[in-house]
Design an enzyme around this catalytic site. Structure first.
Site, mmCIF file in Angstrom:
data_model
loop_
_atom_site.group_PDB
_atom_site.id
_atom_site.type_symbol
_atom_site.label_atom_id
_atom_site.label_comp_id
_atom_site.label_asym_id
_atom_site.label_seq_id
_atom_site.Cartn_x
_atom_site.Cartn_y
_atom_site.Cartn_z
ATOM 1 N N ASP A 1 -5.425 -26.040 33.393
ATOM 2 C CA ASP A 1 -4.473 -26.898 32.694
ATOM 3 C C ASP A 1 -4.955 -27.165 31.277
ATOM 4 O O ASP A 1 -6.159 -27.194 31.037
ATOM 5 C CB ASP A 1 -4.405 -28.270 33.384
ATOM 6 C CG ASP A 1 -3.240 -28.401 34.334
ATOM 7 O OD1 ASP A 1 -2.536 -27.405 34.539
ATOM 8 O OD2 ASP A 1 -3.051 -29.498 34.872
ATOM 9 N N TYR B 1 -5.893 -29.801 28.299
ATOM 10 C CA TYR B 1 -6.354 -31.183 28.308
ATOM 11 C C TYR B 1 -5.144 -32.110 28.162
ATOM 12 O O TYR B 1 -4.192 -31.785 27.448
ATOM 13 C CB TYR B 1 -7.323 -31.431 27.151
ATOM 14 C CG TYR B 1 -8.598 -30.621 27.208
ATOM 15 C CD1 TYR B 1 -9.530 -30.822 28.224
ATOM 16 C CD2 TYR B 1 -8.890 -29.667 26.244
ATOM 17 C CE1 TYR B 1 -10.715 -30.087 28.273
ATOM 18 C CE2 TYR B 1 -10.072 -28.935 26.275
ATOM 19 C CZ TYR B 1 -10.974 -29.145 27.296
ATOM 20 O OH TYR B 1 -12.146 -28.422 27.339
ATOM 21 N N PHE C 1 -10.055 -24.511 27.307
ATOM 22 C CA PHE C 1 -11.369 -25.132 27.088
ATOM 23 C C PHE C 1 -11.574 -25.646 25.668
ATOM 24 O O PHE C 1 -12.530 -26.369 25.402
ATOM 25 C CB PHE C 1 -12.524 -24.177 27.454
ATOM 26 C CG PHE C 1 -12.622 -23.876 28.917
ATOM 27 C CD1 PHE C 1 -13.234 -24.769 29.787
ATOM 28 C CD2 PHE C 1 -12.106 -22.690 29.447
ATOM 29 C CE1 PHE C 1 -13.323 -24.499 31.145
ATOM 30 C CE2 PHE C 1 -12.195 -22.413 30.806
ATOM 31 C CZ PHE C 1 -12.807 -23.319 31.659
ATOM 32 N N HIS D 1 -17.446 -23.468 38.178
ATOM 33 C CA HIS D 1 -16.802 -24.042 36.999
ATOM 34 C C HIS D 1 -17.826 -24.845 36.194
ATOM 35 O O HIS D 1 -18.735 -25.454 36.768
ATOM 36 C CB HIS D 1 -15.657 -24.961 37.444
ATOM 37 C CG HIS D 1 -14.719 -25.319 36.342
ATOM 38 N ND1 HIS D 1 -14.970 -26.358 35.466
ATOM 39 C CD2 HIS D 1 -13.524 -24.791 35.968
ATOM 40 C CE1 HIS D 1 -13.976 -26.448 34.602
ATOM 41 N NE2 HIS D 1 -13.087 -25.510 34.882
#
Length: 225
Positions: free
Chosen positions: A67, A69, A80, A190
């Site tokens: 997703d 932010y 990211f 992750h």
């Protein structure tokens, strides 16, 4: 918004989805969000920024996120990555720590803007390209996943010697879409603080990526921002 240069390289790839009814449903959903005064990120002009920054024929690496932010001013269309002047999120800080393991001389940047990576051929692709302000996962299962799955499949089929960085269970769920005989697939936990300690820091994906690219006559990525 997709700019003219992107339209040239990505148009044959993206049109396959843009012409489907599912895309019309997705756009109708975003229109309803606007009508209901429910802000979402990134700005509509930046939804396709990953494609604008990284033309199809220049993709070398795919770094898959989930997703955008969902905080004010953070998302700008690259997985990211955050806008200049925004505090660096924890997962991105851990990515920089992983780079320091691979390259001891690496200097962690003051900004979390990863545009320089994108412009070198790192497709910073989120599986869902929009999110409602303050509500993580709020635009999932509205059609974006079909769109980005199609992008992954087309890259796998029509390009060779790409590197797919799959961090975490969600990204690793895409592995079946990728031709492992043509591309390098690197999987790791992750970089979130909840899971990075399970092996992300020592996965050495950045060095492995560059080694693979050089072996195939492709310029490596300069990860220093």
């Amino acid at each position: 918004m997709i700019d003219a240069n992107t339209a040239v390289s990505w148009k044959p790839i993206l049109n396959e989805f843009f012409e489907q009814e599912r895309f019309n449903e997705l756009m109708a959903f975003l229109d309803q969000e606007n009508l209901a005064n429910r802000p979402f990120y990134p700005a509509q002009s930046e939804i396709y920024e990953a494609f604008n920054r990284t033309p199809f024929d220049r993709v070398k690496v795919i770094l898959l996120g989930q997703d955008p932010y969902h905080g004010i001013g953070q998302a700008h269309g690259l997985s990211f990555s955050v806008n200049d002047g925004i505090p660096i999120p924890p997962s991105l800080r851990n990515i920089f720590k992983g780079l320091k393991v691979d390259f001891p001389n690496y200097t962690a940047p003051l900004s979390g803007n990863l545009s320089k990576w994108a412009e070198q051929g790192v497709l910073l692709l989120n599986a869902t390209l929009t999110v409602r302000a303050g509500e993580a996962g709020s635009h999932q299962k509205k059609g974006w996943e079909e769109f980005t799955d199609s992008v992954i499949k087309q890259l796998s089929a029509k390009r060779e010697n790409l590197v797919f960085l799959l961090w975490g269970n969600f990204a690793q769920g895409k592995v079946s879409m990728i031709d492992q005989g043509k591309h390098l697939i690197l999987q790791a936990p992750h970089p979130s603080p909840l899971s990075a300690y399970k092996g992300f820091f020592n996965c050495r994906h950045f060095r492995k990526t560059n080694t693979y690219l050089v072996q195939h006559g492709i310029d490596p990525i300069d990860w220093q921002l």
